[in-house]
Design a protein around this motif. Structure first.
Motif, short mmCIF file in Angstrom:
data_model
loop_
_atom_site.label_atom_id
_atom_site.label_comp_id
_atom_site.label_asym_id
_atom_site.label_seq_id
_atom_site.Cartn_x
_atom_site.Cartn_y
_atom_site.Cartn_z
N ALA A 127 21.22 45.19 -52.60
CA ALA A 127 22.13 46.50 -52.49
C ALA A 127 21.20 47.73 -52.53
N ARG A 128 19.91 47.56 -53.65
CA ARG A 128 19.12 48.78 -53.58
C ARG A 128 18.29 49.00 -52.40
N GLY A 129 18.35 47.91 -51.80
CA GLY A 129 16.95 47.91 -50.53
C GLY A 129 17.94 48.28 -49.14
N LEU A 130 19.14 48.73 -49.35
CA LEU A 130 19.82 48.76 -47.98
C LEU A 130 19.09 49.98 -47.14
N ILE A 131 18.80 50.97 -47.95
CA ILE A 131 18.17 52.10 -47.12
C ILE A 131 16.76 51.83 -46.77
N HIS A 132 15.96 51.46 -47.56
CA HIS A 132 14.51 51.02 -47.30
C HIS A 132 14.39 49.77 -46.74
N LYS A 133 15.23 48.99 -46.52
CA LYS A 133 15.22 47.71 -46.03
C LYS A 133 14.24 46.77 -46.70
N ARG A 134 14.14 46.88 -48.08
CA ARG A 134 13.43 46.18 -49.31
C ARG A 134 14.06 45.64 -49.99
N THR A 135 13.84 44.41 -50.45
CA THR A 135 14.38 43.64 -51.60
C THR A 135 13.44 43.72 -52.70
N LYS A 136 12.22 44.39 -52.71
CA LYS A 136 11.28 44.13 -53.61
C LYS A 136 11.12 42.67 -54.02
N THR A 137 11.19 41.83 -53.12
CA THR A 137 10.86 40.38 -53.47
C THR A 137 9.80 39.90 -52.35
N LEU A 138 8.91 39.08 -53.02
CA LEU A 138 7.86 38.62 -52.05
C LEU A 138 8.02 36.97 -52.41
N GLY A 139 7.90 35.99 -51.29
CA GLY A 139 7.88 34.53 -51.57
C GLY A 139 6.38 34.21 -51.62
N VAL A 140 6.34 33.24 -52.34
CA VAL A 140 4.58 32.61 -52.46
C VAL A 140 4.76 31.19 -52.14
N LEU A 141 3.99 30.73 -51.25
CA LEU A 141 3.98 29.19 -50.90
C LEU A 141 2.57 28.93 -51.63
N VAL A 142 2.82 27.85 -52.42
CA VAL A 142 1.83 27.18 -53.11
C VAL A 142 1.62 25.67 -52.97
N PRO A 143 0.52 25.09 -52.64
CA PRO A 143 0.51 23.84 -52.06
C PRO A 143 0.67 22.83 -53.45
N ASP A 144 0.32 23.16 -54.68
CA ASP A 144 0.47 22.74 -55.93
C ASP A 144 0.35 23.57 -57.36
N VAL A 145 1.42 24.09 -57.69
CA VAL A 145 1.79 24.60 -58.96
C VAL A 145 0.95 24.36 -60.05
N SER A 146 0.83 22.85 -60.24
CA SER A 146 0.34 22.18 -61.40
C SER A 146 -1.31 22.59 -61.42
#
Length: 337
Positions: free
Chosen positions: A53-72
């Motif tokens: 909802a906050r991002g409707l105007i700026h088209k931003r959700t303030k969220t990034l996805g991070v793909l990691v091969p092995d978090v351990s």
């Protein structure tokens, strides 16, 4: 009780959803009377705006996805901490996705991240093969690479010069008087860390005009402790005269040290060992490990900075950023001079 939505607020206040979003994100763009009415309804309904909802105007959700091969992996933890620190400073949230080096899991996560309407994707450590790049293109989202790069595709990236770092580590062993130097390498199929670090080792050796047979002096693994242990067992069997080993990761180096201890050999008296990464285990293990230090936190931090720059301006000033590395001298190398 049903949770109030931005649509509920808009209907009760008699305004559009966009107007509600302006009140929340850009209040100076709304008249005082209309803004006051919307805020009264928000309080009355107990509405708590979510990221979408906050991002409707700026088209931003303030969220990034991070793909990691092995978090351990300890290395990944250091890089992720840098990302998290940079994200918090900028009011961003991270969704961490552990791909487990499986292509089908990565494809599934990309679909999920698209549904979550993330602003961009950070792709870590793995090579960008053509099918991966095509998947990124289909998403039509900004992508920044961390601890990897692509020379084929125009994707912003942050990492170190792996080949040069491996060259300097091997040079250090040579300067300490070692002439029988083996290597525990990452996979040859890994163009990001495996092949470049092997090439750095080979360049340093070839400069000495020594008649090395690299099939005798090099073994391979996947950067983990058990890979180092097993590779050192194979290497020691075929190259028993070695006096030093350069390892493509700290975990591998720890495996090497453990194997040598099991054989009744000590580090560095019998065999010197150099690692790569300077993760926490490098100064916890005994002897403390001499290793190439990667700025793990800075890699993660700068990657988020680069993503923010890309999101704000549509481009970055520096496509491929290479951060400085250094050799950290501790106790695992013996001088023979």
């Amino acid at each position: 009780m049903k949770r109030a939505t931005i649509r509920d607020v808009a209907e009760k206040a008699g305004v559009s959803i966009s107007t509600v979003s302006r009140v929340l994100n850009n209040p100076e763009a709304v008249t005082e009377e209309k803004g006051k009415k919307v805020l009264e309804v928000i309080e009355e309904l107990g509405y708590s705006p979510n990221a979408l909802a906050r991002g409707l105007i700026h088209k931003r959700t303030k969220t990034l996805g991070v793909l990691v091969p092995d978090v351990s992996n300890i290395y990944a933890a250091g890089v992720l901490r840098g990302m998290e620190d940079a994200a918090r400073e900028r009011g961003l949230n991270l969704i961490i996705c552990n791909t487990d080096l499986k292509r089908e899991r990565m494809t599934e996560y990309l679909h999920i991240l698209s549904e979550k309407q993330v602003d961009g994707i950070i792709y870590t450590s793995e090579p960008v093969f053509p099918d991966v790049y095509e998947a990124f293109q289909r998403l039509k989202l900004p992508v920044v690479l961390a601890s990897t790069h692509s020379l084929e595709y125009p994707l912003p990236s942050v990492k170190i010069h792996d080949e040069q770092a491996a060259y300097e580590a091997t040079q250090y062993l040579i300067k300490q008087g070692h002439t029988e130097i083996g290597m525990i390498s990452g996979p040859l199929s890994d163009p990001i860390a495996g092949l470049p670090r092997l090439q750095g080792y080979m360049r340093a050796i070839l400069e000495q005009n020594w008649h090395y047979h690299f099939e005798q002096t090099v073994e391979y693994g996947h950067y983990r402790y058990e890979d180092g242990f097993e590779a050192m067992e194979r290497l020691h069997r075929k190259y028993p005269q070695l006096t030093a080993v350069f390892c493509a990761s700290d975990e591998m180096a720890l495996g090497v040290i453990s194997y040598l201890a099991q054989q009744g050999m000590s580090v560095p008296h019998d065999v010197s060992v150099v690692g790569f990464d300077n993760t926490r285990i490098a100064h916890i293990c005994l002897p403390k490990l001499t290793t190439v230090s990667q700025p793990l936190h800075d890699i993660g931090y700068c990657t988020v900075q680069k993503m923010e720059e890309l999101l704000e301006h549509g481009e970055v000033k520096e496509l491929r950023t290479y951060l400085p590395h250094q050799l950290v001298i501790r106790d695992s190398v013996r001088s023979l001079v």
